[in-house]
Design an enzyme around this catalytic site. Structure first.
Site, PDB file in Angstrom:
ATOM      1  N   LYS A  94      61.859  21.988  -0.259  1.00  0.00           N
ATOM      2  CA  LYS A  94      60.610  22.122   0.723  1.00  0.00           C
ATOM      3  C   LYS A  94      60.372  21.072   1.527  1.00  0.00           C
ATOM      4  O   LYS A  94      60.974  19.868   1.314  1.00  0.00           O
ATOM      5  CB  LYS A  94      59.434  22.436  -0.099  1.00  0.00           C
ATOM      6  CG  LYS A  94      58.335  22.924   0.605  1.00  0.00           C
ATOM      7  CD  LYS A  94      58.152  24.426   0.340  1.00  0.00           C
ATOM      8  CE  LYS A  94      57.017  25.180   0.885  1.00  0.00           C
ATOM      9  NZ  LYS A  94      56.793  26.467   0.887  1.00  0.00           N
ATOM     10  N   GLY A 194      41.685  32.530   2.234  1.00  0.00           N
ATOM     11  CA  GLY A 194      42.467  32.175   3.069  1.00  0.00           C
ATOM     12  C   GLY A 194      42.794  33.371   3.894  1.00  0.00           C
ATOM     13  O   GLY A 194      43.547  34.447   3.365  1.00  0.00           O
ATOM     14  N   HIS A 197      48.367  34.083   7.661  1.00  0.00           N
ATOM     15  CA  HIS A 197      49.347  35.044   7.968  1.00  0.00           C
ATOM     16  C   HIS A 197      49.618  36.108   6.720  1.00  0.00           C
ATOM     17  O   HIS A 197      49.407  37.340   6.821  1.00  0.00           O
ATOM     18  CB  HIS A 197      50.917  34.527   7.898  1.00  0.00           C
ATOM     19  CG  HIS A 197      50.879  33.723   9.132  1.00  0.00           C
ATOM     20  ND1 HIS A 197      50.726  32.355   9.306  1.00  0.00           N
ATOM     21  CD2 HIS A 197      51.500  34.146  10.670  1.00  0.00           C
ATOM     22  CE1 HIS A 197      50.821  31.861  10.583  1.00  0.00           C
ATOM     23  NE2 HIS A 197      51.381  33.211  11.422  1.00  0.00           N
ATOM     24  N   VAL A 198      49.565  35.573   5.290  1.00  0.00           N
ATOM     25  CA  VAL A 198      49.504  36.293   4.178  1.00  0.00           C
ATOM     26  C   VAL A 198      48.274  37.169   3.948  1.00  0.00           C
ATOM     27  O   VAL A 198      48.258  38.300   3.828  1.00  0.00           O
ATOM     28  CB  VAL A 198      50.175  35.610   3.203  1.00  0.00           C
ATOM     29  CG1 VAL A 198      50.271  36.495   1.720  1.00  0.00           C
ATOM     30  CG2 VAL A 198      51.316  34.750   3.311  1.00  0.00           C
TER      31      VAL A 198
HETATM   32  P1  NAD Z   1      48.500  30.210   6.893  1.00  0.00           P
HETATM   33  O1  NAD Z   1      48.577  28.674   7.391  1.00  0.00           O
HETATM   34  O2  NAD Z   1      48.694  31.441   7.944  1.00  0.00           O
HETATM   35  O3  NAD Z   1      47.010  30.431   6.208  1.00  0.00           O
HETATM   36  C1  NAD Z   1      46.363  29.779   5.432  1.00  0.00           C
HETATM   37  C2  NAD Z   1      44.863  30.095   5.696  1.00  0.00           C
HETATM   38  O4  NAD Z   1      44.144  29.403   4.714  1.00  0.00           O
HETATM   39  C3  NAD Z   1      44.296  29.608   6.991  1.00  0.00           C
HETATM   40  O5  NAD Z   1      43.497  30.513   7.775  1.00  0.00           O
HETATM   41  C4  NAD Z   1      43.505  28.389   6.534  1.00  0.00           C
HETATM   42  O6  NAD Z   1      42.364  28.173   7.634  1.00  0.00           O
HETATM   43  C5  NAD Z   1      42.994  28.802   5.293  1.00  0.00           C
HETATM   44  N1  NAD Z   1      42.458  27.726   4.440  1.00  0.00           N
HETATM   45  C6  NAD Z   1      42.913  26.668   4.170  1.00  0.00           C
HETATM   46  N2  NAD Z   1      42.119  26.049   3.181  1.00  0.00           N
HETATM   47  C7  NAD Z   1      41.221  26.689   2.840  1.00  0.00           C
HETATM   48  C8  NAD Z   1      40.284  26.773   1.986  1.00  0.00           C
HETATM   49  N3  NAD Z   1      39.906  25.553   1.325  1.00  0.00           N
HETATM   50  N4  NAD Z   1      39.103  27.769   1.741  1.00  0.00           N
HETATM   51  C9  NAD Z   1      39.568  28.904   2.567  1.00  0.00           C
HETATM   52  N5  NAD Z   1      40.360  28.898   3.396  1.00  0.00           N
HETATM   53  C10 NAD Z   1      41.448  27.793   3.480  1.00  0.00           C
HETATM   54  O7  NAD Z   1      49.478  30.441   5.410  1.00  0.00           O
HETATM   55  P2  NAD Z   1      50.154  31.360   5.010  1.00  0.00           P
HETATM   56  O8  NAD Z   1      51.453  31.574   5.531  1.00  0.00           O
HETATM   57  O9  NAD Z   1      49.242  32.679   5.046  1.00  0.00           O
HETATM   58  O10 NAD Z   1      50.275  31.010   3.480  1.00  0.00           O
HETATM   59  C11 NAD Z   1      49.248  31.177   2.356  1.00  0.00           C
HETATM   60  C12 NAD Z   1      49.768  30.425   1.339  1.00  0.00           C
HETATM   61  O11 NAD Z   1      50.680  31.262   0.733  1.00  0.00           O
HETATM   62  C13 NAD Z   1      50.221  29.151   1.241  1.00  0.00           C
HETATM   63  O12 NAD Z   1      49.754  28.595  -0.006  1.00  0.00           O
HETATM   64  C14 NAD Z   1      51.679  29.415   1.449  1.00  0.00           C
HETATM   65  O13 NAD Z   1      52.296  28.273   0.844  1.00  0.00           O
HETATM   66  C15 NAD Z   1      51.863  30.502   0.469  1.00  0.00           C
HETATM   67  N6  NAD Z   1      52.979  31.338   0.756  1.00  0.00           N
HETATM   68  C16 NAD Z   1      53.324  31.955   1.965  1.00  0.00           C
HETATM   69  C17 NAD Z   1      54.309  32.725   2.237  1.00  0.00           C
HETATM   70  C18 NAD Z   1      54.661  33.320   3.484  1.00  0.00           C
HETATM   71  O14 NAD Z   1      55.379  33.994   3.546  1.00  0.00           O
HETATM   72  N7  NAD Z   1      53.931  32.819   4.554  1.00  0.00           N
HETATM   73  C19 NAD Z   1      55.214  32.617   1.130  1.00  0.00           C
HETATM   74  C20 NAD Z   1      55.021  32.135   0.030  1.00  0.00           C
HETATM   75  C21 NAD Z   1      53.899  31.531  -0.275  1.00  0.00           C
END
Ligand code: NAD
Length: 368
Positions: A94, A194, A197-198
Site C-alpha cells: 500500500k 462515509g 465511491h464505495v
Molecule cells: P472515498 O474517499 O471515495 O470516500 C470516503 C468517504 O468517507 C468520503 O466521502 C469522506 O468524506 C468520508 N469520511 C471520511 N472520514 C469520515 C468520518 N469520520 N465520518 C464520516 N465520513 C467520513 O473512499 P472509498 O473509495 O469510498 O473508500 C472507502 C473505504 O473503503 C476506505 O477505508 C477504503 O480504504 C476502503 N476500500 C475502498 C475500496 C475501493 O474500491 N475504493 C476497496 C477496498 C477498501
C-alpha cells in the site's frame, strides 16, 4: 532546556521505524520526496510470497508523520491477508501520499509519483484508494506500467469501487443470513458511514434491496445529495454510532471499532468496506463478541475492488471478476462457521485461512 530535554525524551520513547516495520513483519518500506511538486510518499511492501504487492495509494492529510507511517504499515499488511483469502496470486502493499487531495494534487506530483513507483521495478503495483481517482492512475500510467485501475478508455478496468460495494453488499447479506437464518434485507435498518465511491454504490444496493438506510459523511453536501437521490435519512458524523440499527457499515476510514464507539453501538452486525476497522484486532474483536455483535472481517468483505484491479493484469474479464466477487458471500459464511467452532474472533478465523495459504505457497515455491 526543559523543552529540549522533553523533545529528546519523546524521541526515545517513540518506537523506531525498524521496530515498527519488524513488528508487522514488512519486507520493505520506501520513502519518496520531491520538493518541486511537494510529493511526500511512503510505499510499504508487506509480503510478496504470493506475487507482487498490489494495493492502492491513499492521499490523506495526516496529522503527523507517525500517523502516516502507522496507517501505511497497517493497510499494507491488510492487503497481504486480503489477497491471500481472495485466492489471488498477489502480495500485500500500500502507499500513502501526505497532503490534501482536494488542494495539493497536481499532474506534476502524480507523474513524479509514477516515476518513483517505476523505480521499484514491479515489486509494488499501485491503484486507487481514498483521495485518488482513475484520473490519477492515468497520470501515473504515463510514467510506469506498474499501475492498475486505469480508465476503461485506456484499456483498463476503471473505478474498482462498484465491485467493492457489490462484494460488501453480498457480505452484508451473508452476515444477515448468519444472524437471522435468511439473507433478506427488506426492512433491515442499516447505518452507512462515509458516502464516497464505495458508500454511494452500497447505499444504492441496500435501498434497492428494501433496507432502511441512514447515512453520514464529514461533508454535509454528500449527505444532502444522498437524501435527495435515494430518499435515505441523514445524520451528523458523530451520531452514527448511537443509531438503533441492525447493521453498521463503516465505509470511511479505519479504527472506528474502538473502545469508545463499540460501547455506543446498538447493532448486531458490523459489515462495511473500510480497511482496518478494528483499532486493535484482538481487544476490539473480543469486545464485539462480548456485545453479541457479528463482525465481517474487513479484508474479506471489501476484496471486490482488489479482485477487479488485479484482473486487469491478466487481460480484463468482467464476468470472471463478478463470479470471483460473488465468492465473498460463501467465504464469509465459512469464516463465521470456523470462528464459532474454534471459539475465536471472525478476524482471527480469517487470518488463519490467509496464513495457511501463505505458508502452503511459500513451501510450494521453495520446492520449485
Ligand atoms: P472515498 O474517499 O471515495 O470516500 C470516503 C468517504 O468517507 C468520503 O466521502 C469522506 O468524506 C468520508 N469520511 C471520511 N472520514 C469520515 C468520518 N469520520 N465520518 C464520516 N465520513 C467520513 O473512499 P472509498 O473509495 O469510498 O473508500 C472507502 C473505504 O473503503 C476506505 O477505508 C477504503 O480504504 C476502503 N476500500 C475502498 C475500496 C475501493 O474500491 N475504493 C476497496 C477496498 C477498501
Amino acid at each position: 532546556m526543559t523543552m529540549v530535554k522533553s523533545k529528546v525524551e519523546a524521541a526515545i520513547q517513540t518506537p523506531g521505524i525498524f521496530e515498527q516495520i519488524s513488528g508487522y513483519d514488512h519486507e520493505q518500506v520506501v520513502f519518496f520526496n520531491d520538493k518541486a511538486s511537494g510529493l511526500k510518499s511512503i510505499v510499504a511492501i508487506h509480503n510478496t510470497i504470493l506475487g507482487p504487492a498490489l494495493g492502492g495509494t491513499r492521499f490523506w492529510n495526516y496529522n503527523n508523520e507517525a500517523e502516516a507511517i502507522h496507517d501505511v504499515l497497517r493497510l499494507s499488511r491488510g492487503m497481504t491477508f486480503k489477497a491471500a483469502v481472495a485466492g489471488l496470486n498477489l502480495g500485500g502493499g500500500k502507499a500513502i501520499i501526505i497532503g490534501n487531495s482536494r488542494t495539493d494534487k497536481s499532474e506534476a506530483m502524480m507523474r513524479r509519483y509514477g516515476k518513483f513507483i517505476d523505480s521499484l521495478s514491479g515489486k509494488y503495483i499501485t491503484a486507487e484508494d481514498v483521495g485518488t481517482t482513475t484520473r490519477d492512475m492515468e497520470w501515473i500510467k504515463l510514467e510506469t506500467e506498474h499501475v492498475t485501475g486505469i480508465p476503461e478508455n485506456m484499456g483498463g478496468s476503471g473505478d474498482p469501487s462498484p465491485f467493492t460495494a457489490y462484494g460488501t453488499f453480498l457480505g452484508i447479506k451473508a452476515s444477515v443470513k448468519e444472524m437471522c437464518g435468511n439473507d433478506d434485507l427488506s426492512g433491515k435498518k442499516v447505518a452507512v458511514q462515509g458516502i464516497g465511491h464505495v458508500g454511494e454504490t452500497l447505499i444504492k444496493h441496500l435501498v434497492e434491496a428494501g433496507a432502511k438506510v441512514t447515512v453520514t459523511d464529514i461533508h454535509a453536501d454528500r449527505i444532502q445529495h444522498m437524501i435527495k437521490k435515494f430518499k435515505v435519512n441523514g445524520v451528523e458524523p458523530d451520531s452514527i454510532y448511537d443509531l438503533d440499527v441492525d447493521i453498521y457499515a463503516p465505509c470511511a476510514l479505519g479504527a472506528t471499532l474502538n473502545i469508545n464507539n463499540i460501547e455506543r453501538l446498538k447493532c448486531n452486525i458490523v459489515a462495511g468496506a473500510a480497511n482496518n476497522q478494528l483499532a486493535d484486532e484482538l481487544v476490539h474483536g473480543n469486545l464485539l463478541i462480548e456485545k453479541g455483535i457479528l463482525y465481517a472481517p474487513d479484508f474479506v468483505i471489501n476484496a471486490g475492488g482488489l479482485i477487479n484491479v488485479s484482473d486487469e493484469l491478466d487481460g480484463y474479464n468482467r464476468e470472471r471478476v463478478m463470479s470471483q466477487t460473488e465468492r465473498i458471500y460463501d467465504r464469509l459464511l465459512e469464516i463465521f462457521s470456523i470462528a464459532k467452532a474454534s471459539n475465536s474472533t471472525t478476524q482471527h478465523a480469517a487470518m488463519q485461512i490467509a496464513n495457511k495459504r501463505l505458508k502452503d505457497m511459500a513451501e510450494l515455491n521453495a520446492r520449485l
